[in-house]
Design a protein around this motif. Structure first.
Motif: not given
Length: 291
Positions: A65-91
C-alpha cells in the motif's frame, strides 16, 4: 457431505450479466459437496485445533500500500452498513465500510460476536482461509463448474435453482434482500443478515443455501467470460501459490448473498458469478468444501 452425480452442464446464462456468458458445455464428474456452507461452529473447531489466524486478523504489509498512512494499515474487513435512505446504486462505497477489527469472530467489528450465530455461515473469510480449512478437513474447494452443476440440483437450463419462478407458490426459496436496497431490509423469513444454514428449502440434490445467505469461494481463477484465460490485474496473480508474484489474484465466487436485491444484484441464480480478490474479507462471503 452429499454425493452429486456427474453429467453435462450447460454452464452460464446470457440474459442477465455479460460475465455469465457465453453458455458453454462442461462435463462434470461425480463428486461430494458439503450439504451447507461451513458454519461458525465448524470454523471454530478448525481454529481451536490448529491456532490458525485468518487474513483479516493479520497486519497489513505497508509495501503493498505505497503512500498509505501506516496508522490506517490495521487488520480488518469490509462491513455492510445500511444507508439512511435511497442512494446511487452505482457507488458500492455508500454501503460498504472498512472496519478495523472485523474478522470471523467479530464480523461487524469490535463488540460483535458469533456466540448466537454458531449455526450461521462463517464470514470474513479470505480465499486462503477457505483453502486452509479445506486442507485441514481433508477436502478442497469446488470448481466453478462443480458448484453451478450442484446448485442446479438436477434441473437443466432453469433461471433459478428451483425453477423459473422467483417465489413459487409465494414461498421464499433463499435468503436474499427483502425491501429496498440498501436502506430498508424487512428480513428474509425473519432473518436480516445471515441466517442459520438450512433455514430455506433444499434443492433437488438435498443441498442447502446454494443460493443466497453468503457468496461462496470456488477454486477457479476469475475470467471476464467463460472460455477466456484468467484475468490478471496489474500487481495481481492468478495463482495464489506463484512464488515469483506479489499481491492477490481474483477468484470466482458463486451463489449471491443476503444482500442481493432485484434492483441491484440479480445474482441469486446458479449461473451468476462474481469476482473477488483473494484477500477479500466481507460480511457476506463464506465457502463450502468438495471432495
Amino acid at each position: 457431505m452429499i454425493r452429486v452425480p456427474g453429467g453435462r452442464l450447460r454452464m452460464g446464462a446470457t440474459e442477465f450479466y455479460p460475465e455469465e456468458g457465453p453458455i458453454v458445455e462442461v462435463e462434470v464428474s461425480a463428486f461430494e459437496l458439503d450439504e451447507h456452507p461451513v458454519t461458525n461452529a465448524d470454523y471454530l473447531r478448525f481454529v481451536t485445533g490448529t491456532g490458525y489466524v485468518t487474513v483479516a486478523e493479520q497486519p497489513l504489509d505497508p509495501a503493498l500500500f505505497p503512500g498509505a498512512d501506516p496508522a490506517t494499515l490495521v487488520p480488518g474487513g469490509l462491513v455492510f452498513t445500511p444507508t439512511p435512505g435511497p442512494v446511487d446504486l452505482a457507488d458500492w462505497r455508500r454501503w460498504w465500510r472498512w472496519q478495523p477489527g472485523a474478522h470471523w469472530r467479530a464480523p461487524e467489528g469490535p463488540g460483535s460476536g458469533i456466540d448466537d450465530r454458531l449455526a450461521h455461515p462463517v464470514v470474513q473469510i479470505a480465499f486462503e482461509d477457505a483453502v486452509a480449512y479445506a486442507a485441514w478437513a481433508g477436502k478442497r474447494l469446488p470448481t466453478e463448474a462443480e458448484w453451478e452443476w450442484a446448485a442446479r440440483g438436477g434441473l437443466v437450463g432453469t433461471r433459478f435453482a428451483w425453477g423459473e419462478e422467483l417465489r413459487p407458490g409465494d414461498v421464499l426459496m433463499a435468503n436474499t434482500w427483502q425491501g429496498d436496497f440498501p436502506y430498508r431490509n424487512t428480513g428474509a423469513d425473519g432473518w436480516v443478515g445471515t441466517s442459520p444454514v438450512g433455514s430455506f428449502p433444499a434443492n433437488g440434490y438435498g443441498l442447502r443455501d446454494m443460493i443466497g445467505n453468503v457468496w461462496e469461494w470456488t477454486a477457479d481463477a476469475w475470467s471476464p467470460r467463460h472460455g477466456m484465460a484468467p484475468t490478471v490485474q496489474p500487481g495481481e496473480r492468478a495463482n495464489l501459490f506463484a512464488a515469483d508474484a506479489a499481491g492477490p489474484g481474483r477468484r470466482v465466487t458463486k451463489g449471491g448473498s443476503h444482500l442481493c436485491a432485484p434492483e441491484y444484484c440479480v445474482r441469486y441464480r446458479p449461473a451468476a458469478r462474481s469476482s473477488q480478490t483473494e484477500d477479500s474479507a466481507t460480511t457476506n462471503l463464506g465457502f463450502r468444501c468438495a471432495l
